[in-house]
Every structure is written in structure tokens, then in C-alpha cells.
Design a protein around this motif. Sequence first.
Motif, PDB file in Angstrom:
ATOM      1  N   LEU A 159      13.398  41.351 -20.179  1.00  0.00           N
ATOM      2  CA  LEU A 159      14.601  41.799 -20.888  1.00  0.00           C
ATOM      3  C   LEU A 159      15.890  41.440 -20.143  1.00  0.00           C
ATOM      4  O   LEU A 159      16.976  41.581 -20.696  1.00  0.00           O
ATOM      5  CB  LEU A 159      14.536  43.307 -21.135  1.00  0.00           C
ATOM      6  CG  LEU A 159      13.581  43.737 -22.236  1.00  0.00           C
ATOM      7  CD1 LEU A 159      13.486  45.252 -22.286  1.00  0.00           C
ATOM      8  CD2 LEU A 159      14.021  43.176 -23.582  1.00  0.00           C
ATOM      9  N   MET A 160      15.759  40.967 -18.915  1.00  0.00           N
ATOM     10  CA  MET A 160      16.953  40.509 -18.192  1.00  0.00           C
ATOM     11  C   MET A 160      17.578  39.294 -18.873  1.00  0.00           C
ATOM     12  O   MET A 160      18.767  39.049 -18.717  1.00  0.00           O
ATOM     13  CB  MET A 160      16.621  40.191 -16.737  1.00  0.00           C
ATOM     14  CG  MET A 160      16.348  41.421 -15.918  1.00  0.00           C
ATOM     15  SD  MET A 160      15.921  40.985 -14.243  1.00  0.00           S
ATOM     16  CE  MET A 160      16.779  42.271 -13.374  1.00  0.00           C
ATOM     17  N   PHE A 161      16.767  38.567 -19.631  1.00  0.00           N
ATOM     18  CA  PHE A 161      17.299  37.413 -20.352  1.00  0.00           C
ATOM     19  C   PHE A 161      18.281  37.831 -21.440  1.00  0.00           C
ATOM     20  O   PHE A 161      19.125  37.035 -21.859  1.00  0.00           O
ATOM     21  CB  PHE A 161      16.173  36.567 -20.956  1.00  0.00           C
ATOM     22  CG  PHE A 161      15.382  35.825 -19.928  1.00  0.00           C
ATOM     23  CD1 PHE A 161      15.941  34.770 -19.218  1.00  0.00           C
ATOM     24  CD2 PHE A 161      14.081  36.195 -19.639  1.00  0.00           C
ATOM     25  CE1 PHE A 161      15.229  34.087 -18.255  1.00  0.00           C
ATOM     26  CE2 PHE A 161      13.350  35.516 -18.683  1.00  0.00           C
ATOM     27  CZ  PHE A 161      13.922  34.460 -17.983  1.00  0.00           C
ATOM     28  N   VAL A 162      18.163  39.065 -21.911  1.00  0.00           N
ATOM     29  CA  VAL A 162      19.116  39.574 -22.890  1.00  0.00           C
ATOM     30  C   VAL A 162      20.004  40.656 -22.266  1.00  0.00           C
ATOM     31  O   VAL A 162      20.601  41.462 -22.974  1.00  0.00           O
ATOM     32  CB  VAL A 162      18.406  40.113 -24.160  1.00  0.00           C
ATOM     33  CG1 VAL A 162      17.789  38.978 -24.937  1.00  0.00           C
ATOM     34  CG2 VAL A 162      17.392  41.171 -23.827  1.00  0.00           C
ATOM     35  N   LEU A 163      20.049  40.689 -20.946  1.00  0.00           N
ATOM     36  CA  LEU A 163      20.930  41.515 -20.122  1.00  0.00           C
ATOM     37  C   LEU A 163      20.584  43.005 -20.088  1.00  0.00           C
ATOM     38  O   LEU A 163      21.062  43.723 -19.229  1.00  0.00           O
ATOM     39  CB  LEU A 163      22.401  41.341 -20.522  1.00  0.00           C
ATOM     40  CG  LEU A 163      22.931  39.910 -20.460  1.00  0.00           C
ATOM     41  CD1 LEU A 163      24.365  39.867 -20.933  1.00  0.00           C
ATOM     42  CD2 LEU A 163      22.808  39.338 -19.074  1.00  0.00           C
ATOM     43  N   VAL A 164      19.759  43.491 -21.000  1.00  0.00           N
ATOM     44  CA  VAL A 164      19.393  44.908 -21.002  1.00  0.00           C
ATOM     45  C   VAL A 164      18.547  45.239 -19.770  1.00  0.00           C
ATOM     46  O   VAL A 164      18.635  46.333 -19.227  1.00  0.00           O
ATOM     47  CB  VAL A 164      18.638  45.258 -22.308  1.00  0.00           C
ATOM     48  CG1 VAL A 164      18.128  46.679 -22.287  1.00  0.00           C
ATOM     49  CG2 VAL A 164      19.519  45.014 -23.498  1.00  0.00           C
ATOM     50  N   GLY A 165      17.740  44.290 -19.330  1.00  0.00           N
ATOM     51  CA  GLY A 165      16.867  44.506 -18.190  1.00  0.00           C
ATOM     52  C   GLY A 165      17.599  44.805 -16.901  1.00  0.00           C
ATOM     53  O   GLY A 165      17.069  45.466 -16.013  1.00  0.00           O
ATOM     54  N   PHE A 166      18.841  44.330 -16.789  1.00  0.00           N
ATOM     55  CA  PHE A 166      19.627  44.597 -15.579  1.00  0.00           C
ATOM     56  C   PHE A 166      19.958  46.081 -15.436  1.00  0.00           C
ATOM     57  O   PHE A 166      20.216  46.555 -14.338  1.00  0.00           O
ATOM     58  CB  PHE A 166      20.924  43.766 -15.578  1.00  0.00           C
ATOM     59  CG  PHE A 166      20.685  42.317 -15.301  1.00  0.00           C
ATOM     60  CD1 PHE A 166      20.380  41.879 -14.032  1.00  0.00           C
ATOM     61  CD2 PHE A 166      20.748  41.388 -16.330  1.00  0.00           C
ATOM     62  CE1 PHE A 166      20.160  40.534 -13.773  1.00  0.00           C
ATOM     63  CE2 PHE A 166      20.531  40.047 -16.082  1.00  0.00           C
ATOM     64  CZ  PHE A 166      20.232  39.619 -14.799  1.00  0.00           C
ATOM     65  N   ILE A 167      19.946  46.796 -16.533  1.00  0.00           N
ATOM     66  CA  ILE A 167      20.169  48.245 -16.491  1.00  0.00           C
ATOM     67  C   ILE A 167      18.832  48.981 -16.407  1.00  0.00           C
ATOM     68  O   ILE A 167      18.666  49.906 -15.614  1.00  0.00           O
ATOM     69  CB  ILE A 167      20.956  48.709 -17.739  1.00  0.00           C
ATOM     70  CG1 ILE A 167      22.348  48.089 -17.722  1.00  0.00           C
ATOM     71  CG2 ILE A 167      21.024  50.223 -17.813  1.00  0.00           C
ATOM     72  CD1 ILE A 167      23.117  48.261 -19.000  1.00  0.00           C
ATOM     73  N   LEU A 168      17.866  48.555 -17.216  1.00  0.00           N
ATOM     74  CA  LEU A 168      16.589  49.258 -17.296  1.00  0.00           C
ATOM     75  C   LEU A 168      15.763  49.159 -16.018  1.00  0.00           C
ATOM     76  O   LEU A 168      15.125  50.135 -15.620  1.00  0.00           O
ATOM     77  CB  LEU A 168      15.773  48.733 -18.474  1.00  0.00           C
ATOM     78  CG  LEU A 168      16.331  49.017 -19.855  1.00  0.00           C
ATOM     79  CD1 LEU A 168      15.466  48.352 -20.919  1.00  0.00           C
ATOM     80  CD2 LEU A 168      16.430  50.506 -20.095  1.00  0.00           C
ATOM     81  N   LEU A 169      15.760  48.002 -15.368  1.00  0.00           N
ATOM     82  CA  LEU A 169      14.921  47.818 -14.183  1.00  0.00           C
ATOM     83  C   LEU A 169      15.327  48.727 -13.024  1.00  0.00           C
ATOM     84  O   LEU A 169      14.470  49.400 -12.454  1.00  0.00           O
ATOM     85  CB  LEU A 169      14.911  46.346 -13.775  1.00  0.00           C
ATOM     86  CG  LEU A 169      13.769  45.894 -12.889  1.00  0.00           C
ATOM     87  CD1 LEU A 169      12.421  46.218 -13.499  1.00  0.00           C
ATOM     88  CD2 LEU A 169      13.868  44.408 -12.625  1.00  0.00           C
TER      89      LEU A 169
END
Length: 102
Positions: free
Chosen positions: A58-68
Motif C-alpha cells: 500500500l506504500m505505492f498508493v501512499l496509504v502504507g506510509f501511515i499504516l505501517l
Amino acid sequence: MAAHVGSIVTAWFALGLIAPLVVLLLRGAASPFVRRHAVESLNFQINAFVLTIVFALLMFVLVGFILLPVYGVFYLVCVVIATVRASNGEEYRYPLTVRLVS
């Protein structure tokens, strides 16, 4: 206790599910308490592995930078609580965990 603490230690070198699996295989038959904690930790580590991969993708859609990072804090807090409970001889069930191993 080794199943919970070991998962943090082995997470840095390999998959965090190695320690609870080893505890389950070596000491699970000797004590029902150890088996319950090892199985609980193993289930949580399997879930953590899958969620980490999903959040990394999900980092590819930037959400992963918050969720991880948020999940990283959740992971650490849950493992510390489980370790304390196991060392006190208490039961603990990880929240939000799909239990695949029984």
C-alpha cells in the motif's frame, strides 16, 4: 514468554514466527499453558507477516506510509503486553488476530 519475546528478536533477523514455532514444537507438548501462548503468538506473527506485506504494498498508493508505522507500534505494544502476561502466568489473546493455528 520466550514465544512472545523471541518473536521480536527473530523479526529483525528472519520472520517473527520462527520463535513461537520453535517453542511450540519443543515445549508445547510438555505444558498446556506454554502451548496456548506459543499458538497465540504464532497466530499473531502470521497475521503480522501478512499485514506487513499488505501495508508495504500500500506504500505505492501512499496509504502504507501511515499504516505501517501505526501497525508497528500496535505490534510492539501487543507483544510487550503478551510477554508481561505470560511471565505473570496469565492468559492473553492478541486483539484483531485471525487464528489459523489451533
